[in-house]
Design an enzyme around this catalytic site. Structure first.
Site, PDB file in Angstrom:
ATOM      1  N   CYS A  28       1.060  -1.125  -0.075  1.00 54.52           N
ATOM      2  CA  CYS A  28      -0.195   0.096   0.150  1.00 54.52           C
ATOM      3  C   CYS A  28       0.770   1.328   0.038  1.00 54.52           C
ATOM      4  O   CYS A  28       0.700   1.904   0.820  1.00 54.52           O
ATOM      5  CB  CYS A  28      -0.340  -0.012   1.526  1.00 54.52           C
ATOM      6  SG  CYS A  28      -2.205  -1.417   1.586  1.00 54.52           S
ATOM      7  N   ALA A  38       1.039   3.867  -1.813  1.00 56.80           N
ATOM      8  CA  ALA A  38       1.459   6.028  -1.780  1.00 56.80           C
ATOM      9  C   ALA A  38       1.051   6.684  -0.713  1.00 56.80           C
ATOM     10  O   ALA A  38       0.533   5.647   0.731  1.00 56.80           O
ATOM     11  CB  ALA A  38      -0.180   6.109  -2.378  1.00 56.80           C
ATOM     12  N   GLY A  45       6.609   7.546  -0.206  1.00 62.48           N
ATOM     13  CA  GLY A  45       7.902   7.579   1.344  1.00 62.48           C
ATOM     14  C   GLY A  45       8.632   5.960   1.599  1.00 62.48           C
ATOM     15  O   GLY A  45       9.889   6.141   1.867  1.00 62.48           O
ATOM     16  N   ASP A  56      -0.270  -0.013  -5.278  1.00 63.56           N
ATOM     17  CA  ASP A  56      -1.408   0.369  -4.461  1.00 63.56           C
ATOM     18  C   ASP A  56      -2.747   0.485  -5.743  1.00 63.56           C
ATOM     19  O   ASP A  56      -3.044  -0.296  -6.693  1.00 63.56           O
ATOM     20  CB  ASP A  56      -1.526   2.209  -4.776  1.00 63.56           C
ATOM     21  CG  ASP A  56      -1.804   2.378  -2.661  1.00 63.56           C
ATOM     22  OD1 ASP A  56      -3.698   2.082  -2.824  1.00 63.56           O
ATOM     23  OD2 ASP A  56      -1.168   2.784  -2.597  1.00 63.56           O
ATOM     24  N   ASP A 108      -5.152  -4.190  -5.853  1.00 57.56           N
ATOM     25  CA  ASP A 108      -5.530  -4.366  -4.804  1.00 57.56           C
ATOM     26  C   ASP A 108      -5.043  -5.252  -3.688  1.00 57.56           C
ATOM     27  O   ASP A 108      -5.283  -6.731  -4.042  1.00 57.56           O
ATOM     28  CB  ASP A 108      -7.569  -4.872  -4.983  1.00 57.56           C
ATOM     29  CG  ASP A 108      -8.390  -4.288  -3.937  1.00 57.56           C
ATOM     30  OD1 ASP A 108      -7.703  -4.600  -2.961  1.00 57.56           O
ATOM     31  OD2 ASP A 108      -9.396  -4.636  -3.905  1.00 57.56           O
ATOM     32  N   CYS A 130       0.336   4.482  11.028  1.00 53.81           N
ATOM     33  CA  CYS A 130       0.301   5.499  11.427  1.00 53.81           C
ATOM     34  C   CYS A 130      -1.293   6.060  12.605  1.00 53.81           C
ATOM     35  O   CYS A 130      -1.185   7.690  11.802  1.00 53.81           O
ATOM     36  CB  CYS A 130       0.415   6.969  10.112  1.00 53.81           C
ATOM     37  SG  CYS A 130      -1.681   7.488   9.352  1.00 53.81           S
TER      38      CYS A 130
END
Length: 443
Positions: free
Chosen positions: A258, A260, A263, A282, A309, A380
């Site tokens: 995943c 995008a 970074g 992604d 996906d 996050c």
């Protein structure tokens, strides 16, 4: 600031309408607005940014103030009037360089310009009352004081205790400089720091996270030479740990499921120093385009993208990856300081749905790890359902065992580390809220 202040406030108003009334993402809407108005002076663009971000950060507190002094509660106001009042109250309470009288006058002008002449007196009256009474304001609870939803504070209190939960909430209101990671395989950090300073940019190296610095004193990132030349990548210190914890070795194949905006994939490519390959995936072309932009800017040749996906198994990828980076969709509560509109959108039910989605993705993407290979699961956010509980689930239900990470962490963070995982908390650690757990696939 230019004389055309009403136009600047119109930009703020339009962004807030898009975010708070039409429920679009704040960082995207603000970025588009700033790109559209590149011709504005730097101080005008700074005003727009601060007024938008500040109004979003303090929206809960601002509404409490308006509901105290207005006969019409914020929920019942017309959207345009509601956002004019919100942005104006933020200026009155938190932008000391803007006189209250100017705030009131500009708000009235804006109401009239948007065809609400009949409500201009109401706008003027409410704002002048706020200006007059602002020195007497008392917040009735921590939710108002830190402008955070009550359910969110209660959840953190259950997890971390009252003092820590309020420290987290308070940290989201603090100023956050832009942090960057140095792409050392492109240019040594010290050389890049010198180039940034030559451009008049203030650079402060992180005392905790190697290879990370905060930068200030620039107007627009695309005008920073080190950025356009790929020598730095915008990344929070906490996020930079994910690839670092993967123990990436020369020649490895790394799959970022995943990826995008890219970074962690850029970091993995940098750590490979021109060897191996990173595949960043992604769910849509729009997202992989963001990764492609970073690849082109940095010039890495050992990275490619693929639209896929993550909930759908790719048979060709089973047991092919030395490292799988699974930084999965989450509630984002650890990055509220950068994306304050998360407070508007997130709910307890949505957190449960996301934790379920993460397990669905994990049951698929863990199949891509080679026997003996490494899985890095990260988010996050700062909720137990999405972090500790899912890390426990991986160990219990999938063919993985814990991989010790303490030796890979910066010295200052080792005290916060369990055997294979670390939960970073904003306000307690000098970074975003972030969770990382590392596993080795059983042979």
């Amino acid at each position: 600031m230019t004389d055309n202040t009403t136009n600047i406030r119109e930009v703020v108003l339009d962004v807030l309408l898009e975010v708070l009334e039409n429920h679009n993402l704040s960082h995207i809407v603000l970025k588009q607005a700033l790109e559209k108005y590149l011709f504005l002076e730097r101080q005008d663009r700074a005003f727009i940014t601060r007024c938008v971000e500040g109004t979003l950060e303090y929206r809960i507190q601002i509404d409490a103030v308006l509901d105290r002094f207005s006969k019409v509660k914020t929920a019942k106001m017309k959207p345009v009037i509601r956002e004019i009042l919100r942005m104006s109250v933020y200026q009155i309470l938190y932008m000391e360089r803007v006189p209250d009288s100017a705030v009131c006058n500009e708000a009235v002008k804006l109401a009239k310009k948007r065809k609400f002449q009949g409500l201009s007196g109401f706008v003027n009256g409410v704002l002048r009352t706020v200006s007059r009474e602002k020195g007497k304001l008392v917040w009735k609870d921590a939710s108002e004081r830190y402008s955070i939803p009550r359910w969110m504070l209660s959840m953190w209190e259950e997890m971390y205790g009252k003092e820590t939960s309020e420290t987290i909430a308070a940290s989201f209101l603090e100023e956050r400089p832009l942090t960057v990671r140095f792409n050392e395989s492109i240019s040594p950090a010290e050389k890049t720091i010198g180039e940034l300073r030559d451009q008049g940019i203030t650079v402060e190296k992180s005392g905790t996270f190697p290879g990370i610095a905060s930068i200030r004193g620039f107007d627009y990132l695309d005008r920073v030479c080190a950025f356009t030349e790929g020598k730095i990548t915008v990344q929070d210190p906490s996020s930079s740990l994910a690839a670092q914890m993967a123990s990436i070795a020369p020649g490895d194949f790394v799959l970022d499921v995943c990826g995008a905006p890219g970074g962690k994939a850029m970091h993995a490519a940098d750590l490979l120093k021109g060897t191996g390959m990173v595949e960043a995936r992604d769910v849509s072309g729009r997202k992989t385009d963001l990764i492609e932009e970073n690849i082109m800017r940095c010039g890495f040749r050992n990275i490619r993208t693929n639209v896929w996906d993550a909930t759908v198994l790719d048979p060709s990828m089973v047991e092919q990856a030395d490292v799988v980076l699974a930084d999965l969709p989450c509630s984002g509560l650890g990055i509220i300081g950068k994306k304050p509109d998360i407070k508007e959108r997130m709910t307890r039910d949505e957190i449960k749905n996301l934790a379920k989605l993460q397990r669905e993705i994990l049951s698929v993407v863990t199949q891509y790890v080679k026997p003996g290979g490494t899985l890095v699961y990260s988010t996050c956010t700062i909720t137990e359902e999405e972090n500790e509980e899912n890390a426990d689930w991986i160990e219990k239900h999938l063919a993985f065992e814990k991989k010790r990470i303490a030796d890979l962490l910066p010295e200052a963070l080792k005290i916060s580390c369990e055997e294979n995982r670390i939960q970073l908390l904003p306000g307690l650690h000098p970074c975003d809220g972030f969770f990382i757990s590392v596993f080795k696939k059983k042979k």
